[in-house]
Design a protein around this motif. Structure first.
Motif, PDB file in Angstrom:
ATOM      1  N   ARG A 280      -0.968  -4.567  -3.495  1.00  0.00           N
ATOM      2  CA  ARG A 280      -1.442  -4.881  -4.589  1.00  0.00           C
ATOM      3  C   ARG A 280      -0.180  -4.718  -5.514  1.00  0.00           C
ATOM      4  NH1 ARG A 280      -7.424  -4.910  -4.464  1.00  0.00           N
ATOM      5  NH2 ARG A 280      -7.338  -2.478  -5.595  1.00  0.00           N
ATOM      6  N   ILE A 281       0.125  -2.695  -4.443  1.00  0.00           N
ATOM      7  CA  ILE A 281       1.313  -2.724  -5.607  1.00  0.00           C
ATOM      8  C   ILE A 281       2.177  -1.454  -4.467  1.00  0.00           C
ATOM      9  CG2 ILE A 281       1.704  -0.278  -6.702  1.00  0.00           C
ATOM     10  CD1 ILE A 281      -0.107  -0.312  -8.974  1.00  0.00           C
ATOM     11  N   GLN A 282       3.625  -2.068  -4.408  1.00  0.00           N
ATOM     12  CA  GLN A 282       4.379  -1.403  -3.490  1.00  0.00           C
ATOM     13  C   GLN A 282       4.601  -0.002  -4.050  1.00  0.00           C
ATOM     14  OE1 GLN A 282       5.006  -2.728   0.282  1.00  0.00           O
ATOM     15  NE2 GLN A 282       3.358  -4.302  -1.202  1.00  0.00           N
ATOM     16  N   ASP A 283       4.481   1.079  -3.514  1.00  0.00           N
ATOM     17  CA  ASP A 283       4.464   2.489  -3.468  1.00  0.00           C
ATOM     18  C   ASP A 283       6.027   3.050  -2.821  1.00  0.00           C
ATOM     19  OD1 ASP A 283       4.838   4.767  -4.663  1.00  0.00           O
ATOM     20  OD2 ASP A 283       3.120   4.634  -5.620  1.00  0.00           O
ATOM     21  N   PRO A 284       6.905   3.113  -2.441  1.00  0.00           N
ATOM     22  CA  PRO A 284       7.339   3.438  -1.483  1.00  0.00           C
ATOM     23  C   PRO A 284       7.213   4.857  -1.505  1.00  0.00           C
ATOM     24  CG  PRO A 284       8.942   1.810  -2.657  1.00  0.00           C
ATOM     25  CD  PRO A 284       7.651   2.009  -3.609  1.00  0.00           C
ATOM     26  N   PHE A 285       6.940   5.481  -2.123  1.00  0.00           N
ATOM     27  CA  PHE A 285       6.882   7.160  -2.217  1.00  0.00           C
ATOM     28  C   PHE A 285       5.305   6.946  -1.216  1.00  0.00           C
ATOM     29  CE2 PHE A 285       4.904  11.126  -3.784  1.00  0.00           C
ATOM     30  CZ  PHE A 285       5.765  12.241  -3.172  1.00  0.00           C
ATOM     31  N   ALA A 286       4.597   6.664  -1.930  1.00  0.00           N
ATOM     32  CA  ALA A 286       2.897   6.692  -0.828  1.00  0.00           C
ATOM     33  C   ALA A 286       2.600   6.340  -0.045  1.00  0.00           C
ATOM     34  CB  ALA A 286       1.654   5.700  -2.320  1.00  0.00           C
ATOM     35  N   MET A 287       3.117   5.202   0.482  1.00  0.00           N
ATOM     36  CA  MET A 287       3.588   4.579   1.215  1.00  0.00           C
ATOM     37  C   MET A 287       4.214   5.151   2.391  1.00  0.00           C
ATOM     38  SD  MET A 287       3.832   0.992   1.074  1.00  0.00           S
ATOM     39  CE  MET A 287       5.876   0.323   0.418  1.00  0.00           C
ATOM     40  N   ALA A 288       5.651   6.116   2.141  1.00  0.00           N
ATOM     41  CA  ALA A 288       6.064   7.126   2.979  1.00  0.00           C
ATOM     42  C   ALA A 288       5.065   8.663   3.469  1.00  0.00           C
ATOM     43  CB  ALA A 288       7.223   7.812   2.587  1.00  0.00           C
ATOM     44  N   ILE A 289       4.369   9.212   2.467  1.00  0.00           N
ATOM     45  CA  ILE A 289       2.987   9.952   2.145  1.00  0.00           C
ATOM     46  C   ILE A 289       2.881   9.815   4.007  1.00  0.00           C
ATOM     47  CG2 ILE A 289       0.983  10.994   1.497  1.00  0.00           C
ATOM     48  CD1 ILE A 289       2.409  10.261  -1.630  1.00  0.00           C
ATOM     49  N   ILE A 290       1.705   8.357   3.373  1.00  0.00           N
ATOM     50  CA  ILE A 290       0.494   7.873   4.345  1.00  0.00           C
ATOM     51  C   ILE A 290       0.852   8.474   5.990  1.00  0.00           C
ATOM     52  CG2 ILE A 290      -0.613   5.777   4.883  1.00  0.00           C
ATOM     53  CD1 ILE A 290      -0.801   5.052   1.185  1.00  0.00           C
ATOM     54  N   ILE A 291       2.508   7.024   5.591  1.00  0.00           N
ATOM     55  CA  ILE A 291       2.997   6.938   7.278  1.00  0.00           C
ATOM     56  C   ILE A 291       3.172   8.310   7.561  1.00  0.00           C
ATOM     57  CG2 ILE A 291       4.593   5.668   8.167  1.00  0.00           C
ATOM     58  CD1 ILE A 291       4.307   3.306   6.573  1.00  0.00           C
ATOM     59  N   SER A 292       4.330   9.084   6.962  1.00  0.00           N
ATOM     60  CA  SER A 292       4.069  10.304   8.182  1.00  0.00           C
ATOM     61  C   SER A 292       3.174  11.458   8.664  1.00  0.00           C
ATOM     62  CB  SER A 292       5.724  10.985   7.083  1.00  0.00           C
ATOM     63  OG  SER A 292       4.995  11.260   5.393  1.00  0.00           O
ATOM     64  N   THR A 293       2.267  10.720   7.046  1.00  0.00           N
ATOM     65  CA  THR A 293       1.546  11.972   7.667  1.00  0.00           C
ATOM     66  C   THR A 293       0.228  10.837   8.800  1.00  0.00           C
ATOM     67  OG1 THR A 293       0.733  12.677   5.467  1.00  0.00           O
ATOM     68  CG2 THR A 293      -1.358  12.904   7.192  1.00  0.00           C
ATOM     69  N   ALA A 294       0.217   9.915   9.895  1.00  0.00           N
ATOM     70  CA  ALA A 294       0.014   9.243  10.274  1.00  0.00           C
ATOM     71  C   ALA A 294       0.606   9.961  11.168  1.00  0.00           C
ATOM     72  CB  ALA A 294      -0.484   7.824   9.612  1.00  0.00           C
ATOM     73  N   ALA A 295       1.905   9.526  11.103  1.00  0.00           N
ATOM     74  CA  ALA A 295       3.167   9.797  12.383  1.00  0.00           C
ATOM     75  C   ALA A 295       3.252  11.254  12.797  1.00  0.00           C
ATOM     76  CB  ALA A 295       4.370   9.169  12.019  1.00  0.00           C
ATOM     77  N   LEU A 296       2.453  12.529  12.235  1.00  0.00           N
ATOM     78  CA  LEU A 296       2.016  13.499  12.351  1.00  0.00           C
ATOM     79  C   LEU A 296       0.980  13.672  13.657  1.00  0.00           C
ATOM     80  CD1 LEU A 296       2.713  15.600   9.285  1.00  0.00           C
ATOM     81  CD2 LEU A 296       4.601  15.474  11.321  1.00  0.00           C
ATOM     82  N   ALA A 297      -0.320  12.936  12.618  1.00  0.00           N
ATOM     83  CA  ALA A 297      -1.368  12.690  13.784  1.00  0.00           C
ATOM     84  C   ALA A 297      -1.249  11.958  14.662  1.00  0.00           C
ATOM     85  CB  ALA A 297      -2.076  12.001  13.219  1.00  0.00           C
ATOM     86  N   LEU A 298      -0.783  11.322  15.416  1.00  0.00           N
ATOM     87  CA  LEU A 298       0.149  10.710  16.470  1.00  0.00           C
ATOM     88  C   LEU A 298       0.082  11.358  17.018  1.00  0.00           C
ATOM     89  CD1 LEU A 298       0.719   7.195  14.839  1.00  0.00           C
ATOM     90  CD2 LEU A 298      -1.365   7.333  16.268  1.00  0.00           C
TER      91      LEU A 298
END
Length: 342
Positions: A280-298
């Motif tokens: 519902r909201i496109q928030d590049p900063f929030a998405m970057a947090i999520i994706i980069s954190t997931a990448a560290l786990a992967l």
């Protein structure tokens, strides 16, 4: 019945005075935790032990022994070991939305089962971890139901009070003593279902090596410790942060890398986890947090190009089905530093 002197030998080791006091060995710390959780220790002795250890500064042998003693008090895990242990025990006073929950969900949708467990002192706030679990479809379940929940959804959260009420009582001694104790660190180390990969956040950088050293003594195969958002395993996408941990049971160190420029704080956004997750909201900063954190786990699970997979998982997050297949041990762990680029 409480035995007033049950902890006295261990208190004496820590508090004999200058030149005579020393740290507990791992077996001594294990025995001390067993006494505490058995109910055979006077509350004054528990407080003395925890505060003496804090004043001295904990060492890896103490944290490992206390963790081992705490694990021995847990009900047995009845299912296959999860791929990842992801504790959440930060106080949450200054953090914003718990974006790391979305990262854990993405990792689970990649097929890596994630067991989360925790307790946060500010549970009642709108941005609390537990209030946000449902926003990304993570079930909160009792300990006995967690294996089944992982089989169905790939990720589950167990509250500390459902995992071990006695450990919650120890953690909440902070309200009495006015200071945190080593119990905060022990709970991050707990890994109650013996997952091969543990992801731990810290607020104070000095605890990264402490937790790594304790995990090495506990024969933990894989570990990543991150100075993350509010003390959680959550990456700030504008900061290149040093990760400490273990790779195939050996000491390891790497960098997170950066994916955005700027100096925005994690809490400096009006977006909510639910709105960002649902699109519902496109928030590049929030998405970057999520994706980069997931990448560290992967990356910890041995994925060669974790950033690319994390981006793909984000784009198809609403199409993902329950995980089937890969576990963290299905891939050889990469020795290269993690990459969190979007």
């Amino acid at each position: 019945m409480t035995e007033p002197t049950a902890l006295a030998p261990y208190v004496a080791i820590l508090g004999r005075g200058q030149g005579r006091a020393r740290s507990l060995t791992m077996p001594e710390a294990r025995a001390a935790m067993s006494v505490i959780l058995s109910g055979d220790a006077a509350p004054e002795a528990i407080g003395a032990l925890l505060m003496l250890m804090r004043m001295k500064g904990e060492v890896g042998e103490e944290i490992a022994g206390l963790t081992d003693g705490a694990r021995a008090a847990l009900a047995l895990w009845t299912g296959p070991a999860p791929a990842i242990d992801w504790p959440s025990y930060a106080a949450g006073r200054t953090r914003g939305q718990p974006w790391f929950l979305a990262a854990a969900k993405l990792v689970a949708q990649a097929g890596y089962t994630v067991l989360m467990h925790g307790w946060n002192s500010h549970q009642a706030t709108g941005a609390s971890v537990r209030a946000a679990l449902a926003d990304v479809g993570i079930p909160q379940v009792p300990w006995a139901d967690a294996p089944g929940a992982l089989a169905q959804t790939g990720v589950a959260y167990v509250p500390l009070e459902a995992l071990c009420p006695a450990l919650l009582d120890l953690l909440r001694l902070r309200d009495v003593l006015g200071l945190r104790s080593c119990i905060n660190t022990v709970l991050r180390m707990l890994n109650p279902a013996a997952a091969p990969i543990a992801l731990q956040g810290v607020f104070h950088p000095s605890y990264r090596e402490l937790q790594r050293d304790a995990a090495l003594l506990l024969n933990q195969p894989g570990l990543r410790v991150l100075k993350g958002g509010g003390g959680e395993f959550e990456h700030h996408p504008t900061k290149d942060i040093t990760l400490h941990g273990l790779q195939d049971g050996a000491i390891w160190e790497g960098q997170t890398g950066t994916v955005l420029s700027g100096h925005q704080r994690l809490s400096e956004t009006d977006s909510t986890l639910a709105d960002v997750w649902q699109g519902r909201i496109q928030d590049p900063f929030a998405m970057a947090i999520i994706i980069s954190t997931a990448a560290l786990a992967l990356e910890a699970c041995g994925i060669v190009d974790p950033a690319r997979l994390a981006r793909d998982l984000w784009l198809r997050r609403h199409d993902a089905k329950a995980p089937e297949g890969p576990s963290c041990t299905a891939f050889p762990c990469s020795s290269a530093p993690p990459t969190a680029a979007l």
